[in-house]
Write a protein that holds these residues in place. Structure first.
Motif, PDB file in Angstrom:
ATOM      1  N   UNK A 121       0.839  -1.210   0.000  1.00 15.37           N
ATOM      2  CA  UNK A 121       0.000   0.000   0.000  1.00 15.37           C
ATOM      3  C   UNK A 121       0.868   1.253   0.000  1.00 15.37           C
ATOM      4  N   UNK A 122       1.897   1.230   0.839  1.00 18.90           N
ATOM      5  CA  UNK A 122       2.814   2.370   0.901  1.00 18.90           C
ATOM      6  C   UNK A 122       3.497   2.587  -0.430  1.00 18.90           C
ATOM      7  N   UNK A 137       0.545   6.731   1.885  1.00 22.71           N
ATOM      8  CA  UNK A 137      -0.293   5.855   2.694  1.00 22.71           C
ATOM      9  C   UNK A 137       0.141   6.074   4.119  1.00 22.71           C
ATOM     10  N   UNK A 138      -0.795   6.564   4.954  1.00 20.48           N
ATOM     11  CA  UNK A 138      -0.423   6.997   6.296  1.00 20.48           C
ATOM     12  C   UNK A 138      -0.564   5.881   7.333  1.00 20.48           C
ATOM     13  N   UNK A 209      -6.469   5.631   5.521  1.00 16.96           N
ATOM     14  CA  UNK A 209      -5.098   6.143   5.616  1.00 16.96           C
ATOM     15  C   UNK A 209      -4.558   6.679   4.302  1.00 16.96           C
ATOM     16  N   UNK A 210      -5.459   6.994   3.368  1.00 15.51           N
ATOM     17  CA  UNK A 210      -4.993   7.581   2.109  1.00 15.51           C
ATOM     18  C   UNK A 210      -4.692   9.045   2.379  1.00 15.51           C
ATOM     19  N   UNK A 211      -3.534   9.516   1.913  1.00 14.83           N
ATOM     20  CA  UNK A 211      -3.162  10.890   2.240  1.00 14.83           C
ATOM     21  C   UNK A 211      -2.595  11.611   1.033  1.00 14.83           C
ATOM     22  N   UNK A 212      -2.958  12.901   0.923  1.00 17.74           N
ATOM     23  CA  UNK A 212      -2.432  13.771  -0.124  1.00 17.74           C
ATOM     24  C   UNK A 212      -2.260  15.130   0.517  1.00 17.74           C
ATOM     25  N   UNK A 213      -1.027  15.633   0.551  1.00 18.60           N
ATOM     26  CA  UNK A 213      -0.788  16.889   1.245  1.00 18.60           C
ATOM     27  C   UNK A 213      -1.206  16.755   2.703  1.00 18.60           C
ATOM     28  N   UNK A 214      -2.022  17.686   3.168  1.00 17.21           N
ATOM     29  CA  UNK A 214      -2.464  17.626   4.562  1.00 17.21           C
ATOM     30  C   UNK A 214      -3.744  16.823   4.724  1.00 17.21           C
ATOM     31  N   UNK A 293     -18.072   6.608   0.558  1.00 12.52           N
ATOM     32  CA  UNK A 293     -17.943   6.820   1.999  1.00 12.52           C
ATOM     33  C   UNK A 293     -16.512   7.105   2.427  1.00 12.52           C
ATOM     34  N   UNK A 294     -15.662   7.387   1.440  1.00  8.43           N
ATOM     35  CA  UNK A 294     -14.278   7.749   1.757  1.00  8.43           C
ATOM     36  C   UNK A 294     -14.149   9.264   1.616  1.00  8.43           C
ATOM     37  N   UNK A 295     -13.671   9.921   2.654  1.00 13.04           N
ATOM     38  CA  UNK A 295     -13.568  11.386   2.613  1.00 13.04           C
ATOM     39  C   UNK A 295     -12.489  11.867   3.561  1.00 13.04           C
ATOM     40  N   UNK A 296     -11.922  13.014   3.226  1.00 14.10           N
ATOM     41  CA  UNK A 296     -11.043  13.691   4.178  1.00 14.10           C
ATOM     42  C   UNK A 296     -11.722  15.008   4.522  1.00 14.10           C
TER      43      UNK A 296
END
Lengths: 380, 351
Positions: A121-122, A137-138, A209-214, A293-296
């Motif tokens: 994943x990372x 991947x956080x 744990x998907x991450x982009x920028x902040x 249902x995935x959101x930041x």
């Protein structure tokens, strides 16, 4: 600079459309050359082929007019590929030498699986970029073990069952066969009924744990919808089997001796279509469930993949792949990617350009290099 | 100086695009834009491959990247700057070369199937110590016993010993002492019907039904046992294990992306064809032993006639699928009978 295909909505909300511009004809040529090189190098070319394929699919996936990019290096991926290959070989040969060696190998491989998933994943996310920005991947490696720990219960149940049924019958210490015969289906049923829960735990880890920028995503879903979906998928599988497999088999009655080979082949064919139908139903419903249902904090996804057109596509693909002995596969892959990706929109609560200017990545190197450590890449 | 190519530069730290102009000078790529003037060695850049459409993205060392939304403009620029295509890229962009790749792929797969897999299996099996065969054979026998596929024999000990002695003598007349395979003949009552099996490691299992079927024909029984010895001498079961793994690995590379179920089909069909080949080799060993003992290979016709009669009788009791030859692990009986008959005629002419 190309204009961003952002449709301004009420307030400051922006919707970014996904577009897929890959073509079956072009991917066919890429695929056939890759396949040839992979086979004549006895598989060693595989990582280069994989990078080329991922770059093709990423580069043809436009999010708000900007293509995704893949940065993985084939040499690093070769290491991961050899490591994974060694594990598979070890496991398959150990099982043939003795059941004990097989059991030990199974435990060894199973204890590595969460770490491998975490690394994969990372690796995949750290090597995917949009507008020059790498994703991340956080999730932690501990999180991967926690997310998969619950899987120990059904595995232990099934292994225990196999061990009991494999032991000698005349041993007075062992439970009698009749008790085992009653218990066995119940244990299998229990193990199966836990599967949606396992799946939810893993997806919560992956989509949380998907991450982009902040921005960092979370999955706003409990296990309930996963149980509901697994019942629906089972229902579709049973209905499709009745219509395409069991029904025709009973109708023909397997009486005509001369026709038997053909009847058998048709039933196998029917079974593959049943798998295509239930698989496509599950994939489409699951994609909508997960991505909607995935959101930041400021980014939300919406997936509206309709089941019927997707099932139609899956049936066409299955029939043509079988009839062409696999040569249709690149066309199937691009058509599937197009339908799946273009069903998704990304909602931003801030203008894309504004978001772009505030994304900074200063603390990168060490963390993302770890994702490259083994170069393990498993498709999700 | 000609105008450079217009592209977007991303520094890898922010998602802000900087409009730049690209030009190659003396093996260095000059990237010039608003408050930006970089010079990067051409060889250090991860260049994009030419495609029929889509954007072009080049990766710089250190995380920066260059994006150009016009593939046509990029490709024309790259050609002018002397950045050529690799053979792989040319093949991917040309139907003629792609069709050539299909032909090459089919040729490679055919060569792999006809020579590569059998030769590789022979070499790999030669590297495996014989002790492993014996261990695998024991596991198979244990499984057969546990699943009650075989049970203790009802054949009298004297008859078993008679077959063992006759076979040992026949083997002695066929192969010189150094080349003689070890003999482990075991008799079992079995649901398999009239049959004989060679396990890895050299144990040969003969079912009671087979002994009864050939009770009056010791010569035919010798032929059957010699066939199994043929499997043992060439370590066919170990080779089959390696072959099916190799076939599975290649089929997985080709079809694994689409479906693991489909990927298994060529492996199974291929192994069955190899298995038919093994049977023919084993029949040759059987012919060899029969001849060395002055028995005409033609006697084996008796075996097939009796087996066919037996299978017709069993077919009436229980229905079973009649699989076509592509799905069979043994060659058709007629073919095998012809082979034994041809061997008999050759033998009589030579004598």
């Amino acid at each position: 600079m190309e204009e961003i295909q952002a449709v301004p909505q009420t307030g400051t909300s922006h919707a970014l459309e996904l577009r897929f511009t890959g073509s079956g004809n072009e991917y066919f040529r890429i695929w056939i050359v890759n396949l040839l090189l992979t086979i004549i190098t006895l598989g060693l070319y595989y990582p280069w082929a994989r990078v080329r394929r991922l770059r093709y699919f990423h580069g043809n996936t436009l999010v708000g007019g900007h293509a995704l990019d893949f940065h993985g290096e084939p040499k690093k991926m070769l290491r991961g590929f050899l490591l994974a290959g060694a594990l598979v070989l070890l496991y398959s040969f150990a099982g043939r030498i003795s059941p004990l060696a097989g059991g030990v190998a199974f435990l060894a491989v199973a204890s590595f699986v969460p770490a491998l998933l975490w690394a994969a994943l990372r690796f995949r996310l750290a090597n995917t970029s949009w507008r020059g920005m790498r994703m991340r991947f956080a999730g932690t490696i501990g999180g991967a073990y926690r997310a998969l720990a619950a899987a120990v219960v059904p595995i232990a149940l099934l292994v225990g069952l196999g061990w009991l049924s494999g032991s000698p019958t005349d041993d007075p210490d062992q439970p009698p066969r009749t008790a085992l015969a009653i218990a066995a289906p119940l244990v299998v049923l229990l193990a199966l009924s836990l599967a949606p829960l396992m799946f939810w735990l893993f997806k919560r880890y992956q989509h949380g744990n998907l991450a982009l920028g902040e921005e960092r995503s979370r999955l706003g879903l409990g296990p309930g919808p996963f149980f509901a979906l697994s019942f629906k998928v089972a229902g579709v599988f049973v209905l499709a089997s009745l219509a395409l497999n069991i029904g025709p088999a009973l109708a023909v009655g397997l009486e005509d001796v001369r026709g038997r080979t053909w009847v058998l082949l048709l039933l196998v064919f029917g079974y593959l279509i049943v798998l295509a139908i239930s698989g496509a139903y599950a994939t489409s419903r699951l994609q909508n469930l997960l991505w909607s249902n995935t959101a930041s904090a400021r980014i939300r996804f919406r997936s509206a993949l309709e089941a019927l057109p997707y099932i139609r596509l899956a049936i066409t693909n299955a029939v043509l792949v079988i009839l062409t002995l696999g040569f249709y596969w690149p066309y199937a892959a691009t058509a599937t990617a197009k339908m799946r990706l273009e069903a998704v929109t990304v909602q931003l609560d801030v203008s894309p350009d504004e978001l772009a200017t505030e994304w900074r990545r200063d603390d990168d190197a060490a963390g993302d290099a770890a994702g490259d450590l083994f170069g393990i890449d498993i498709g999700f | 100086m000609p105008p450079g190519l217009e592209a977007d530069y991303f520094d890898g730290r922010s998602a802000r695009a900087i409009r730049v102009s690209l030009r190659v000078e003396n093996g260095m790529l000059r990237i010039v834009g608003d408050a930006l003037d970089l010079s990067v060695p051409v060889a250090s850049i991860d260049w994009p491959e030419r495609r029929s459409r889509g954007v072009r993205m080049a990766h710089l060392k250190g995380g920066g990247s260059l994006h150009c939304s016009s593939g046509v403009a990029w490709d024309a620029w790259a050609r002018d700057q002397g950045l050529g295509d690799s053979l792989v890229v040319r093949a991917q962009q040309s139907w003629r070369l792609a069709v050539g790749a299909i032909a090459a792929l089919i040729a490679v797969c055919a060569a792999f199937y006809l020579w590569g897999v059998p030769v590789a299996a022979r070499v790999i099996v030669r590297l495996v110590p014989p002790g492993v065969d014996a261990r695998v054979g024991e596991i198979v026998l244990d499984t057969l016993r546990d699943q009650e596929i075989v049970a203790p024999s009802a054949i009298e000990w004297e008859q078993q010993e008679r077959i063992r002695t006759a076979f040992a003598a026949a083997v002695g007349r066929t192969w010189p002492p150094g080349d003689r395979p070890a003999l482990h003949l075991r008799f079992y009552e079995s649901a398999l019907g009239a049959n004989a099996l060679a396990l890895p490691g050299g144990t040969i299992i003969v079912t009671d039904d087979m002994v009864r079927l050939l009770a009056d024909r010791e010569d035919v029984m010798l032929g059957v046992l010699a066939h199994e010895i043929g499997h043992v001498r060439e370590r066919h079961s170990m080779r089959a294990l390696v072959q099916v793994s190799l076939l599975g690995a290649v089929a997985g590379l080709a079809y694994g992306d689409y479906s693991a179920v489909l990927a298994g089909v060529p492996a199974v069909l291929g192994q069955m064809a190899y298995s038919r080949d093994f049977e023919r080799r084993a029949d040759d060993e059987s012919i060899r032993l029969l001849r060395a003992n002055g028995i005409s290979p033609e006697v084996m016709a008796m075996l097939f006639q009796r087996l066919q009669a037996e299978s017709h009788r069993r077919a009436k009791e229980a229905k079973h699928f009649d699989l076509g030859i592509a799905l069979a692990s043994h060659p058709a009986d007629e073919e095998r009978m012809r082979r034994f008959q041809a061997a008999a005629h050759e033998g009589s002419m030579a004598r």
